[in-house]
Design an enzyme around this catalytic site. Sequence first.
Site, PDB file in Angstrom:
ATOM      1  CE  LYS A 260      -1.762   1.615   4.063  1.00  0.00           C
ATOM      2  NZ  LYS A 260      -1.562   3.034   4.368  1.00  0.00           N
ATOM      3  CG  ASN A 261       2.200   2.650   3.536  1.00  0.00           C
ATOM      4  OD1 ASN A 261       1.050   2.961   3.230  1.00  0.00           O
ATOM      5  ND2 ASN A 261       2.564   2.400   4.774  1.00  0.00           N
TER       6      ASN A 261
ATOM      7  NE  ARG B 164      -2.194  12.592   7.872  1.00  0.00           N
ATOM      8  CZ  ARG B 164      -0.966  12.620   7.360  1.00  0.00           C
ATOM      9  NH1 ARG B 164      -0.491  11.546   6.770  1.00  0.00           N
ATOM     10  NH2 ARG B 164      -0.233  13.692   7.424  1.00  0.00           N
TER      11      ARG B 164
ATOM     12  CB  CYS C 120      -5.284   9.921  11.364  1.00  0.00           C
ATOM     13  SG  CYS C 120      -3.666   9.299  11.773  1.00  0.00           S
TER      14      CYS C 120
ATOM     15  NE  ARG D 274       0.493  10.513  10.146  1.00  0.00           N
ATOM     16  CZ  ARG D 274      -0.064   9.431   9.583  1.00  0.00           C
ATOM     17  NH1 ARG D 274      -1.143   8.934  10.108  1.00  0.00           N
ATOM     18  NH2 ARG D 274       0.440   8.898   8.498  1.00  0.00           N
TER      19      ARG D 274
ATOM     20  CB  VAL E 180       2.387  18.528   5.711  1.00  0.00           C
ATOM     21  CG1 VAL E 180       1.585  17.246   5.622  1.00  0.00           C
ATOM     22  CG2 VAL E 180       1.484  19.760   5.758  1.00  0.00           C
TER      23      VAL E 180
ATOM     24  CG  LEU F  43       9.591  17.855   8.657  1.00  0.00           C
ATOM     25  CD1 LEU F  43       9.867  16.425   9.085  1.00  0.00           C
ATOM     26  CD2 LEU F  43      10.764  18.770   8.999  1.00  0.00           C
TER      27      LEU F  43
ATOM     28  CG  ASP G 285       3.238   1.423   9.537  1.00  0.00           C
ATOM     29  OD1 ASP G 285       3.418   1.692   8.348  1.00  0.00           O
ATOM     30  OD2 ASP G 285       2.922   2.268  10.391  1.00  0.00           O
TER      31      ASP G 285
ATOM     32  NE  ARG H 172      -7.523   4.683   5.124  1.00  0.00           N
ATOM     33  CZ  ARG H 172      -6.977   5.831   5.504  1.00  0.00           C
ATOM     34  NH1 ARG H 172      -7.305   6.360   6.655  1.00  0.00           N
ATOM     35  NH2 ARG H 172      -6.095   6.433   4.737  1.00  0.00           N
TER      36      ARG H 172
HETATM   37  C1  EPZ Z   1       4.091   6.894   6.225  1.00  0.00           C
HETATM   38  O1  EPZ Z   1       3.332   7.936   6.825  1.00  0.00           O
HETATM   39  C2  EPZ Z   1       3.160   5.697   6.169  1.00  0.00           C
HETATM   40  N1  EPZ Z   1       1.993   6.022   5.345  1.00  0.00           N
HETATM   41  C3  EPZ Z   1       2.720   5.322   7.587  1.00  0.00           C
HETATM   42  O2  EPZ Z   1       1.925   4.146   7.472  1.00  0.00           O
HETATM   43  C4  EPZ Z   1       3.962   5.003   8.419  1.00  0.00           C
HETATM   44  O3  EPZ Z   1       3.570   4.711   9.740  1.00  0.00           O
HETATM   45  C5  EPZ Z   1       4.905   6.210   8.402  1.00  0.00           C
HETATM   46  O4  EPZ Z   1       5.234   6.555   7.032  1.00  0.00           O
HETATM   47  C6  EPZ Z   1       6.202   5.951   9.161  1.00  0.00           C
HETATM   48  O5  EPZ Z   1       6.846   4.840   8.606  1.00  0.00           O
HETATM   49  C7  EPZ Z   1       2.121   5.992   3.992  1.00  0.00           C
HETATM   50  O6  EPZ Z   1       3.177   5.721   3.456  1.00  0.00           O
HETATM   51  C8  EPZ Z   1       0.872   6.302   3.211  1.00  0.00           C
HETATM   52  P1  EPZ Z   1       6.155  10.303   8.393  1.00  0.00           P
HETATM   53  P2  EPZ Z   1       3.926   9.447   6.838  1.00  0.00           P
HETATM   54  O7  EPZ Z   1       6.041  11.554   7.600  1.00  0.00           O
HETATM   55  O8  EPZ Z   1       4.660   9.710   5.578  1.00  0.00           O
HETATM   56  C9  EPZ Z   1       6.172  13.537  11.837  1.00  0.00           C
HETATM   57  C10 EPZ Z   1       0.109   2.738   7.830  1.00  0.00           C
HETATM   58  O9  EPZ Z   1      -0.360   2.182   8.835  1.00  0.00           O
HETATM   59  N2  EPZ Z   1       6.165  14.530  10.747  1.00  0.00           N
HETATM   60  O10 EPZ Z   1       7.394   9.504   8.318  1.00  0.00           O
HETATM   61  O11 EPZ Z   1       2.825  10.374   7.211  1.00  0.00           O
HETATM   62  C11 EPZ Z   1       4.815  12.852  11.948  1.00  0.00           C
HETATM   63  O12 EPZ Z   1       3.954  13.626  12.732  1.00  0.00           O
HETATM   64  C12 EPZ Z   1       0.559   4.186   7.916  1.00  0.00           C
HETATM   65  O13 EPZ Z   1       0.243   2.199   6.699  1.00  0.00           O
HETATM   66  C13 EPZ Z   1       6.330  15.877  11.065  1.00  0.00           C
HETATM   67  O14 EPZ Z   1       6.480  16.257  12.239  1.00  0.00           O
HETATM   68  O15 EPZ Z   1       4.938   9.334   8.052  1.00  0.00           O
HETATM   69  C14 EPZ Z   1       5.152  11.540  12.600  1.00  0.00           C
HETATM   70  O16 EPZ Z   1       5.201  11.716  14.002  1.00  0.00           O
HETATM   71  C15 EPZ Z   1       0.378   4.757   9.318  1.00  0.00           C
HETATM   72  N3  EPZ Z   1       6.315  16.795  10.056  1.00  0.00           N
HETATM   73  C16 EPZ Z   1       6.565  11.240  12.072  1.00  0.00           C
HETATM   74  O17 EPZ Z   1       7.061  12.468  11.527  1.00  0.00           O
HETATM   75  C17 EPZ Z   1       6.157  16.423   8.742  1.00  0.00           C
HETATM   76  O18 EPZ Z   1       6.175  17.309   7.859  1.00  0.00           O
HETATM   77  C18 EPZ Z   1       6.594  10.190  10.974  1.00  0.00           C
HETATM   78  O19 EPZ Z   1       5.805  10.675   9.911  1.00  0.00           O
HETATM   79  C19 EPZ Z   1       5.985  15.062   8.444  1.00  0.00           C
HETATM   80  C20 EPZ Z   1       6.003  14.128   9.460  1.00  0.00           C
END
Ligand code: EPZ
Length: 422
Positions: free
Chosen positions: A23-24, A94, A118, A123, A125, A127, A307, A399
């Site tokens: 999925k990811n 998202r 969520c 979550r 954005v 960065l 995950d 999902r």
């Molecule tokens: C991806 O989410 C995955 N989703 C998530 O899978 C997975 O848990 C996550 O990566 C971590 O491996 C998809 O790929 C669709 P992050 P993402 O940006 O990209 C913080 C599942 O169950 N952060 O690495 O949203 C954020 O708040 C889902 O399949 C910021 O602070 O994850 C979090 O605490 C759940 N600012 C941490 O980083 C930002 O601009 C990790 O988020 C972006 C993120």
Amino acid sequence: MVDGFKVKGKTPLNGTIKVSGAKNAALPIIIATLVAKGEYILRNVPNLRDIRVLMKLLEDLGMETEKLDETTYRIVNNGFKRNEASYEIVKQMRASFLVMGPMIANLDEAVVSLPGGCAIGSRPVDLHLKGFELLGAEITRVHGYIHAKADKLKGAEIPLGFPSVGATQNIMMAAVKAPGKTVISNAAREPEIVDLGNFLNKMGAKITGLGTPNIEIEGVEELHAVEYSIMPDRIEAGTYVIASLITEGELKIENANLDDLGVFKTELEAMGVKFEKEGNILTVIGDLKKLKPAKIKTLPHPGFPTDMQPQMMLLQALVNGGSSMEETVFENRFMHVPEFNRMGTDIIIKHGIAMINGGLSLTGAEVMASDLRAGAALVLAGLVADGETIINRVYHIDRGYDKLEQKLNAVGADIQRIKLDI
Ligand code: EPZ
């Protein structure tokens, strides 16, 4: 009425279960078809609600999409008809915020709704947006939408405060056509980043350092459409590894590549689990009663995958002895703990760490899925609990898992999809 699951417990799982496409990896790769015009064929795409939602968003933006068979899609990009991704779609998923990267790579103006939070966290954005600004985009935030002016992107140094998966993906897609060199440091190293980068490189991008903390992107003039097959879903594979161990069956898992799960494999081996691989078939061997407890901490790849946290915590709760689970990636990813405790586990959370008194047996109960992976872990708990478990809000599971109940029932589980009051 909404869908729920009725799971009858104590069913050992035996037989072969097949892992679908990731999925990811599929979500960002489908979005990357927005980067260049042409006709794409994507194979090994999992059958998920999120994929269907994303195809609607692509059509909204002007693309043509067609499902050729169970796991193959054709996407035709004849250019953007709109430059706005509405809250209507982004609130459902998202990951659709990732359309920002391809849009600013191709359009002078882009408007994308800010994704909501969520259950597992706010979550943000920030960065993603900082990366776009370093590339030269002008970002303004109004009425819950991000407006980006991007008529002159150019390569830049982009250090990430956290190795965010989404930020790394969004910035990569924004930078592939930006003249000059972009270096993303402290980049995410997840296998899904590598799959997206391989897809973009096949399209003609010049990206090196995939899977390392330093990704370099040489801007190119043009990219072209390609055929591509999505990598297998490492989290689905890991979920079946846990299912095999806790049901004390012997599952054979097809298309599982445990090297994609970082320290997950070595942590299980330290507990006493053995793995055998014959070609594309993985066999999991482990006597639940003899496994040792574990102290686990989730981290960005190649650390223990967040995950896999709820599923691993269930295994820890069934293994004799004191275990612990620390979640460092998301700020609120322990909502499955009270649900597990309703089924008979003994877990307390102290200073953000779940202390697990393992080795107790579970009884069926009515429980609530809070998010995708917690939902999957509750299904697994139902497989080993005495009696019947009713799981609410299985839409979370739909999902991200391709036919989970059918696959588990085919190897011995007893899961029925039922209708429940909201
Ligand atoms: C991806 O989410 C995955 N989703 C998530 O899978 C997975 O848990 C996550 O990566 C971590 O491996 C998809 O790929 C669709 P992050 P993402 O940006 O990209 C913080 C599942 O169950 N952060 O690495 O949203 C954020 O708040 C889902 O399949 C910021 O602070 O994850 C979090 O605490 C759940 N600012 C941490 O980083 C930002 O601009 C990790 O988020 C972006 C993120």
